[in-house]
Every structure is written in C-alpha cells, then in structure tokens.
Design an enzyme around this catalytic site. Structure first.
Site, PDB file in Angstrom:
ATOM      1  N   ASP A  89       0.898  -1.150   0.000  1.00  0.00           N
ATOM      2  CA  ASP A  89       0.000   0.000   0.000  1.00  0.00           C
ATOM      3  C   ASP A  89       0.940   1.204   0.000  1.00  0.00           C
ATOM      4  O   ASP A  89       1.705   1.414   0.949  1.00  0.00           O
ATOM      5  CB  ASP A  89      -0.864  -0.046   1.268  1.00  0.00           C
ATOM      6  N   LEU A  90       0.886   1.973  -1.071  1.00  0.00           N
ATOM      7  CA  LEU A  90       1.933   2.990  -1.280  1.00  0.00           C
ATOM      8  C   LEU A  90       1.853   4.149  -0.294  1.00  0.00           C
ATOM      9  O   LEU A  90       2.750   4.985  -0.234  1.00  0.00           O
ATOM     10  CB  LEU A  90       1.885   3.502  -2.717  1.00  0.00           C
ATOM     11  N   LYS A 145       7.602   9.080 -18.155  1.00  0.00           N
ATOM     12  CA  LYS A 145       6.725  10.192 -18.485  1.00  0.00           C
ATOM     13  C   LYS A 145       5.253   9.789 -18.354  1.00  0.00           C
ATOM     14  O   LYS A 145       4.987   8.595 -18.412  1.00  0.00           O
ATOM     15  CB  LYS A 145       7.041  10.708 -19.886  1.00  0.00           C
ATOM     16  N   ASP A 174      13.147   8.807 -21.519  1.00  0.00           N
ATOM     17  CA  ASP A 174      12.463   9.159 -22.759  1.00  0.00           C
ATOM     18  C   ASP A 174      12.802   7.997 -23.673  1.00  0.00           C
ATOM     19  O   ASP A 174      13.946   7.873 -24.121  1.00  0.00           O
ATOM     20  CB  ASP A 174      12.997  10.481 -23.327  1.00  0.00           C
ATOM     21  N   HIS A 175      11.832   7.133 -23.931  1.00  0.00           N
ATOM     22  CA  HIS A 175      12.212   5.866 -24.570  1.00  0.00           C
ATOM     23  C   HIS A 175      12.722   6.073 -26.001  1.00  0.00           C
ATOM     24  O   HIS A 175      13.365   5.201 -26.554  1.00  0.00           O
ATOM     25  CB  HIS A 175      11.088   4.831 -24.488  1.00  0.00           C
ATOM     26  N   LYS A 179      16.192   4.304 -28.644  1.00  0.00           N
ATOM     27  CA  LYS A 179      16.079   3.710 -29.985  1.00  0.00           C
ATOM     28  C   LYS A 179      17.437   3.685 -30.673  1.00  0.00           C
ATOM     29  O   LYS A 179      18.227   4.618 -30.545  1.00  0.00           O
ATOM     30  CB  LYS A 179      15.054   4.492 -30.818  1.00  0.00           C
ATOM     31  N   GLU A 213       2.324   8.025 -36.410  1.00  0.00           N
ATOM     32  CA  GLU A 213       1.756   6.785 -35.877  1.00  0.00           C
ATOM     33  C   GLU A 213       0.496   6.464 -36.654  1.00  0.00           C
ATOM     34  O   GLU A 213      -0.259   7.374 -37.024  1.00  0.00           O
ATOM     35  CB  GLU A 213       1.396   6.965 -34.399  1.00  0.00           C
ATOM     36  N   ASP A 232       2.489  15.018 -25.384  1.00  0.00           N
ATOM     37  CA  ASP A 232       2.744  13.569 -25.431  1.00  0.00           C
ATOM     38  C   ASP A 232       3.991  13.238 -26.261  1.00  0.00           C
ATOM     39  O   ASP A 232       4.726  12.303 -25.930  1.00  0.00           O
ATOM     40  CB  ASP A 232       1.506  12.879 -26.043  1.00  0.00           C
ATOM     41  N   HIS A 237       9.843  13.467 -26.956  1.00  0.00           N
ATOM     42  CA  HIS A 237      10.507  12.659 -27.980  1.00  0.00           C
ATOM     43  C   HIS A 237      11.066  13.514 -29.133  1.00  0.00           C
ATOM     44  O   HIS A 237      12.230  13.384 -29.505  1.00  0.00           O
ATOM     45  CB  HIS A 237       9.545  11.620 -28.560  1.00  0.00           C
TER      46      HIS A 237
HETATM   47  C1  BG6 Z   1       4.554   7.359 -25.948  1.00  0.00           C
HETATM   48  C2  BG6 Z   1       3.271   8.105 -26.134  1.00  0.00           C
HETATM   49  O1  BG6 Z   1       5.473   8.123 -25.220  1.00  0.00           O
HETATM   50  O2  BG6 Z   1       5.120   7.042 -27.213  1.00  0.00           O
HETATM   51  C3  BG6 Z   1       2.301   7.320 -26.987  1.00  0.00           C
HETATM   52  O3  BG6 Z   1       2.691   8.391 -24.878  1.00  0.00           O
HETATM   53  C4  BG6 Z   1       2.955   6.897 -28.283  1.00  0.00           C
HETATM   54  O4  BG6 Z   1       1.122   8.083 -27.251  1.00  0.00           O
HETATM   55  C5  BG6 Z   1       4.299   6.224 -28.021  1.00  0.00           C
HETATM   56  O5  BG6 Z   1       2.084   6.007 -28.954  1.00  0.00           O
HETATM   57  C6  BG6 Z   1       5.033   5.976 -29.327  1.00  0.00           C
HETATM   58  O6  BG6 Z   1       6.150   5.198 -29.065  1.00  0.00           O
HETATM   59  P1  BG6 Z   1       6.795   4.271 -30.197  1.00  0.00           P
HETATM   60  O7  BG6 Z   1       8.053   3.759 -29.600  1.00  0.00           O
HETATM   61  O8  BG6 Z   1       5.780   3.209 -30.493  1.00  0.00           O
HETATM   62  O9  BG6 Z   1       6.999   5.163 -31.377  1.00  0.00           O
END
Ligand code: BG6
Length: 488
Positions: A89-90, A145, A174-175, A179, A213, A232, A237
């Site tokens: 329980d946080l 994020k 920041d994924h 990449k 996308e 977003d 990104h």
């Molecule tokens: C996320 C967004 O950070 O990145 C999403 O919140 C988006 O809305 C996603 O779909 C896209 O990531 P990727 O790696 O699939 O291009």
C-alpha cells in the site's frame, strides 16, 4: 555485479507490455548482470499474490508478445526465477520499511526503483522512499513520463524527487533516446569524420523530424484528451531527437558532457509568441477515415473522448536553433496519430550545388535517418546514368541512394529501446536519461504554444485518418520552398 530492480506498478500496462518483455530480452541476450551474485526483479502492486501467481500472470501476458520475442516454456521457467512479487500500500510507511528490509537482507550492489505507476503517485512514493531511507548511494530511481503537464508541475515533481534523491540518482526515461537510430545519430556525427564538417548552416538547408503513428488513441481516450500530441510527443521525444541532431560535439562521451550540449540547444530554440504560434505551428485532430485499408473512427468518436474536445492529435511546427551553427536553418517537427503509416524518420536536406553544370535533374542530397518501423540510414545522391552524355543536353544524372540496413549489418546485436535503457539504469550509465534542466527547458519552450492555443477558439484543424495530417502542415513547409518527405 548484483542488482535488485523494483517495479512499482508491477501489474500495470507498462510493466507487462514493455518492461517485462525488455527484461526478458536482456536476459536472453545474456546482458542482465546476474552471473556473479545474481539479480532480482521485484514487482510491487496493491493486490495480494504469491511469487508464483505473479510469474503465471506474466507468463500469460507474454502470449501477446511477437513470436520472435516470446520465451519457450523452458526459457520462461528460468527467467521467472528472477521474478518476485510484493504487495504494497503505497501510502503505508511500514510497507516501505518492509521493502527496505527485503532489499537490505541481500545487500545487492545496486537497487533500481522504477516508477511505472500513474504519475500522480510519484510524490507520495518519492517522499516515502526518502523517509524510509531507500535513497542511499546504491539506489537509483527511474521515472517514466509524463513528468508534469507544464513547467510548473514538472518543477514541482523535480522538487519532490530532489528532496530525497540527487540528480545523478534520478533517471528520467524518454524511450526515444533508447532507440537504435538515436545511437546512430551520435555515431554518425561523432564517430565519423565525414559528416561533421558539413553539419551546419553552410551545407544544410533544412532538417525535418517526423514521428507518424498509424494507431489512434485506443482505449486511452480520457488520459490522452488531457495531454494531446504537443505534450505527449513534441515536448519530449521530438525535442530530444532535435537536440541530438543539433548539439555541438560534446567534449567526451560522459553523460553530463552530452546533456550540457543538449541543454544549450534547447536554450537556443527560437521562442514562440502568440503571433509566431499562429504562423509556425499547426495543430490537427483526426476524423474518420481508413488506415491500412481498415475503416477507423474519428477522434471525437473514440471511447472516453469528450464530444467537443479541442485536443490535438497532430502537431507540425517550424522552429530554428539560434546559434552560429544553425542560424536561419528551418527545423520542422511533425507528429500525429492515425496517419498513413507508423513511420518515424529524420530528413537532413543539404544545399544544392552552387553552380550546376549538368542539365536536367537537380536534386539536393539528403540523409534520411530511419527510426521506425525499421532503423537504417539512406544517403540520397545523384549519379551518372551512363547511357547519355551531358554534352548531348539530355538528363544525365539520376537519383541513387546508399542504403544501410542495420538489421543485416548487425543481425545478432539488436537491442530494443527499453532493453537498452533498463540495462543503462542498472549499470548507472546516465547519458540516455533526461536531466531535470533539459526537461524544464523543453517545457519552457512549449508553454507559449499551449498558452496561444488556450486563447484560440478555432481549435485543431480536422484531418482524415490515413493521410499525413492537415493541408496546413504542407503549407507550413511549402512557404520556405520545402516539402515533407512523402511529397518530395
Ligand atoms: C509514448 C506516447 O510516449 O510514445 C504514446 O505516450 C505513443 O502516445 C508512443 O504512442 C510511441 O512510441 P513508439 O516507440 O511506439 O513510437
């Protein structure tokens, strides 16, 4: 090295959709540092389950993973030995004390605490971790994020994190920085002598960044509607990609040397005001259409989206980096949902030859850095066709491209974005994580856009799903005599 990785939000979407598959890949590639001393992955969530029940839950979730990344039964059984589960329980201090005991009992070299929960829980988790003493020098905190929705809220989160953790302990993900293509921008620019002398206004005419996308907002309508494409995708990104392209060569590969240079780029971005937002920023919202031959609803028809929402699902903008290297070079950014394809790429367009001697075809050289669906590099050049001669006055040059396919070049070395970032977090490599000052500066830059939109009742421009966004986005680049990549 030994580690404990604690996933707060261990039963949530991010944990099973992205993090567990990435951890499994890291394990399968033999990259998880478990050999001497071992590692443990502890999922934390609010419901009661045993370790075995959690393992079974994750095994079921792996059914949805693409075939090549799916574990065999035998592989899963071995990977699952690393997985543990703990109910928390946080809001309960005693539960953090229990977690600390669990971690201290083994005394691993590193404990990485990954906050994969809803962001409104970050303040309470950070404060409790600090109060429980789970912020020692061997602890790192990873934050996903969205980190705030404007400058003030981002600062507040940073203040709360900063009260318990040092900057070097707080890793903002920041994924996109994970990449492979982003690594390649660095490698291309700073590992080769060929490009850097040309990497400036004298030789480069424009740079465009597209993150398209094909998916819509899916079931996330209520969440997305409060955020929109600018927050977003652009604030994080797209701007992170821009900093990688525009930064000065760092003095070393050290995290802060790189992040200092990225910060300078963010500080050099031309600031917006109401007038330039109206001129240089286009926002759009998708309407019903077809993507990949499938009819899809418009944004306003999506589940949990308010019927008259003004939320943007598309942004295109023009900016400049105001320094000696880039003065006057347009940087175009574009991102949107329900566009024609899942396609993320960067196009660096070079200047045309100053004095063309060949009749016919003229075309500027282009470097295309592909991020998605596959990563790769294309260098577009002109070459002699051979059969005819310039002296005969026919078109002699023909476009050709050098095409580097990294999947072919390095078939066994491919590492996914989250896999790379998780391994970096475990190893304490910080260069691919966003520093708080970068993040705040990015918010500072997007805020005038948000402010101008809130005053503008016209709302986003409609665009048909399955295309490339509103026509105004094409007009934005056409004004400079340019075109988006699909129109070139
Ligand atoms: C996320 C967004 O950070 O990145 C999403 O919140 C988006 O809305 C996603 O779909 C896209 O990531 P990727 O790696 O699939 O291009």
């Amino acid at each position: 090295m030994s580690f404990d990785l604690v996933l707060f939000g261990g039963t949530g979407d991010l944990a099973w959709r992205k993090l567990m598959p990435a951890l499994f890949q890291a394990w399968r590639h033999g990259k998880l540092p478990i050999r001497n001393g071992g590692g443990r992955i502890l999922a934390v969530a609010r419901d009661e389950r045993s370790d075995d029940e959690y393992r079974a839950y994750i095994r079921d979730k792996f059914a949805g993973v693409e075939e090549a990344k799916k574990p065999s039964d035998e592989e899963f059984a071995r990977f699952a030995e690393l997985l543990h589960y703990r109910r928390m329980d946080l809001s309960q201090p005693s539960h953090y004390a229990g977690l600390k005991e669990w971690i201290d009992a083994r005394g691993a070299d590193t404990a990485v605490l990954f906050l994969a929960t809803a962001p409104n829980l970050f303040p309470v988790i950070c404060a409790q971790l600090g109060a429980a003493g789970l912020n020692g020098p061997n602890v790192r905190l990873v934050l996903e994020k969205p980190l705030g929705h404007d400058l003030e809220s981002a600062r507040e989160i940073n203040r709360i994190v900063g009260a318990s953790f040092t900057e070097a302990q707080a890793l903002r993900i920041d994924h996109y920085l994970g990449k492979a293509a982003v690594q390649n921008v660095m490698a291309l620019r700073f590992g080769n002598a060929l490009f850097e002398p040309l990497w400036r206004r004298d030789s480069i005419a424009s740079i465009q960044i597209t993150i398209a996308e094909s998916i819509g907002v899916g079931t996330r309508g209520d969440f997305y509607d409060k955020i929109g494409a600018l927050r977003d995708m652009v604030q994080n990104h797209a701007l992170q990609l821009l900093t990688m392209l525009a930064m000065e060569p760092p003095s070393s590969n050290d995290a802060d040397a790189i992040r200092d240079e990225k910060l300078k780029v963010l500080r050099s971005l031309k600031p917006f005001n109401a007038e330039t937002v109206a001129r240089d920023v286009v926002r759009g919202q998708y309407r019903a259409g077809a993507v990949g031959g499938q009819a899809v609803p418009g944004y306003l028809e999506e589940a949990k989206v308010p019927p008259r929402s003004n939320c943007e699902t598309f942004v295109a903008l023009r900016t400049e980096v105001q320094n000696w290297r880039w003065a006057g070079v347009p940087f175009y950014l574009r991102t949107g949902k329900r566009l024609a394809a899942r396609d993320a790429h960067i196009v660096v367009t070079f200047r045309e030859v100053p004095h063309p001697i060949f009749p016919g075809t003229h075309q500027a050289n282009k470097l295309v850095i592909k991020l998605q669906p596959e990563d790769g590099l294309e260098l577009h050049l002109l070459a002699a066709k051979g059969a005819t001669s310039a002296l005969q006055g026919h078109e002699m040059l023909s476009p050709v491209s050098l095409d580097l396919d990294f999947d072919k070049a390095f078939p066994t070395e491919r590492v996914g974005g989250y896999e790379r970032l998780l391994l970096d977090a475990l190893a304490g490599r910080l260069s691919l994580f966003v520093r708080s000052d970068e993040q705040e500066q990015a918010w500072r830059w997007v805020e005038p856009i948000l402010a101008a939109w809130s005053e503008d009742s016209a709302g986003p421009r409609p665009y048909k799903a399955g295309g490339w966004g509103p026509a105004a986005a094409s007009a934005l680049v056409a004004r400079d005599g340019n075109a988006w990549s699909e129109e070139m």
